[in-house]
Design a protein around this motif. Structure first.
Motif, PDB file in Angstrom:
ATOM      1  N   ASP A  85      -3.216   0.753  -3.770  1.00 16.21           N
ATOM      2  CA  ASP A  85      -2.755  -0.626  -3.686  1.00 16.21           C
ATOM      3  C   ASP A  85      -1.938  -0.930  -4.943  1.00 16.21           C
ATOM      4  O   ASP A  85      -2.477  -0.949  -6.051  1.00 16.21           O
ATOM      5  CB  ASP A  85      -3.974  -1.556  -3.587  1.00 16.21           C
TER       6      ASP A  85
ATOM      7  N   GLU B 272      -3.044  -3.574  -7.325  1.00 13.23           N
ATOM      8  CA  GLU B 272      -4.166  -3.162  -8.170  1.00 13.23           C
ATOM      9  C   GLU B 272      -3.673  -2.378  -9.385  1.00 13.23           C
ATOM     10  O   GLU B 272      -4.178  -2.544 -10.495  1.00 13.23           O
ATOM     11  CB  GLU B 272      -5.091  -2.265  -7.344  1.00 13.23           C
TER      12      GLU B 272
ATOM     13  N   ILE C 286       0.845  -1.194   0.000  1.00 12.75           N
ATOM     14  CA  ILE C 286       0.000   0.000   0.000  1.00 12.75           C
ATOM     15  C   ILE C 286       0.884   1.249   0.000  1.00 12.75           C
ATOM     16  O   ILE C 286       1.825   1.356   0.784  1.00 12.75           O
ATOM     17  CB  ILE C 286      -0.911   0.025   1.252  1.00 12.75           C
TER      18      ILE C 286
ATOM     19  N   GLU D 137      -1.654 -12.648  -5.605  1.00  9.82           N
ATOM     20  CA  GLU D 137      -1.735 -11.263  -5.146  1.00  9.82           C
ATOM     21  C   GLU D 137      -2.285 -10.343  -6.234  1.00  9.82           C
ATOM     22  O   GLU D 137      -2.927  -9.345  -5.938  1.00  9.82           O
ATOM     23  CB  GLU D 137      -0.345 -10.765  -4.717  1.00  9.82           C
TER      24      GLU D 137
ATOM     25  N   GLU E 100       0.806   5.223   0.650  1.00 14.86           N
ATOM     26  CA  GLU E 100      -0.009   6.298   1.210  1.00 14.86           C
ATOM     27  C   GLU E 100       0.321   7.581   0.455  1.00 14.86           C
ATOM     28  O   GLU E 100       1.480   7.999   0.418  1.00 14.86           O
ATOM     29  CB  GLU E 100       0.311   6.481   2.694  1.00 14.86           C
TER      30      GLU E 100
ATOM     31  N   LYS F 100      -5.035   5.939  -0.094  1.00 13.85           N
ATOM     32  CA  LYS F 100      -4.154   4.780  -0.246  1.00 13.85           C
ATOM     33  C   LYS F 100      -4.229   4.201  -1.659  1.00 13.85           C
ATOM     34  O   LYS F 100      -5.302   4.099  -2.245  1.00 13.85           O
ATOM     35  CB  LYS F 100      -4.550   3.688   0.752  1.00 13.85           C
TER      36      LYS F 100
END
Ligand SMILES: [Zn+2]
Ligand SMILES: [Zn+2]
Length: 170
Positions: A113, A116, A2, A23, A4, A111
Motif C-alpha cells: 500500500d 502506508e 496498491i 489517506e 502488486e 501487495k
C-alpha cells in the motif's frame, strides 16, 4: 494505491500520486498534515527485489513541546524502500540478517500500500522535540497560559529564594 509485487518488472515504472491527509492517516499526537502529500517516484525490480523509491513532499503543523503552538514544517524526503515477498524468503533458521538486508520489508500478501509507505517515511522524518523558537517560555505550570503571549503574573508575588537572604539584610 496498491502495488502488486508480481506486476513490478525490471523496467522502472513511474508513479506520481497525490494523497490527502485522510489517506495517509498519520496518527501522531501534536502533528497535523497541512494539505496534500505528493509522491513522485518509481517501482522497479532489481536483483529480484522490488524497489519503491522517489520523493515525498509534505507540509505539517507540529506542536511546540513547550507552548504547544503549531509550527509549520516542510518535508522533502528521498527514499528507496526494498520489498521482498515473505513466501520467497527462507525459513527462520536459515534467515541470516546481514547489514544490507536490514532495510527491506517483507510483504505477506504480495501487495504494497503506497499510502502506508509514504506514511512510514513521514513518520521517520518527524522531529522528536520541536520548539517554536529558542527562547520559547512555554506554558505557565500554574495557570496554563502561553507565557510567550501573556504575562500571567502567577509568580510576581513570590520572591526568588536566592534573593530572600538579601532582603533580610535590608
Ligand atoms: Zn513554543
Ligand atoms: Zn500563570
Amino acid at each position: 494505491m496498491i502495488i502488486e509485487l508480481a506486476n513490478v518488472g525490471i523496467r522502472p515504472k513511474a508513479i506520481e500520486l497525490t494523497l490527502s491527509p485522510d489517506e495517509i492517516e498519520l496518527d501522531v499526537n501534536g502533528v497535523t498534515l497541512a494539505g496534500d502529500v505528493k509522491f513522485a517516484g518509481e517501482t522497479a525490480k532489481i536483483d529480484e527485489k522490488v524497489h519503491v523509491r522517489g520523493s515525498v513532499a509534505a507540509n505539517a503543523e507540529i506542536a511546540c513541546i513547550r507552548c504547544l503552538e503549531p509550527v509549520s514544517q516542510k518535508f522533502e524526503i528521498e527514499f528507496d524502500d526494498i520489498f521482498v515477498d515473505a513466501a520467497d524468503e527462507p525459513s527462520d533458521d536459515e534467515l541470516v540478517l546481514e547489514g544490507e538486508d536490514l532495510d527491506q520489508s517483507f510483504v505477506i500478501d504480495g501487495k504494497i500500500d503506497l499510502a502506508e509507505v509514504v506514511r512510514e517515511q513521514i513518520f521517520l522524518e518527524l522531529p522528536e522535540q520541536l520548539i517554536c523558537r529558542e527562547d520559547c517560555k512555554g506554558l505557565c505550570p500554574k495557570c496554563g497560559s502561553n507565557r510567550n503571549l501573556i504575562d500571567c503574573r502567577c509568580y510576581e508575588d513570590e520572591i526568588d529564594p536566592r534573593w530572600s537572604a538579601l532582603k533580610d539584610l535590608r
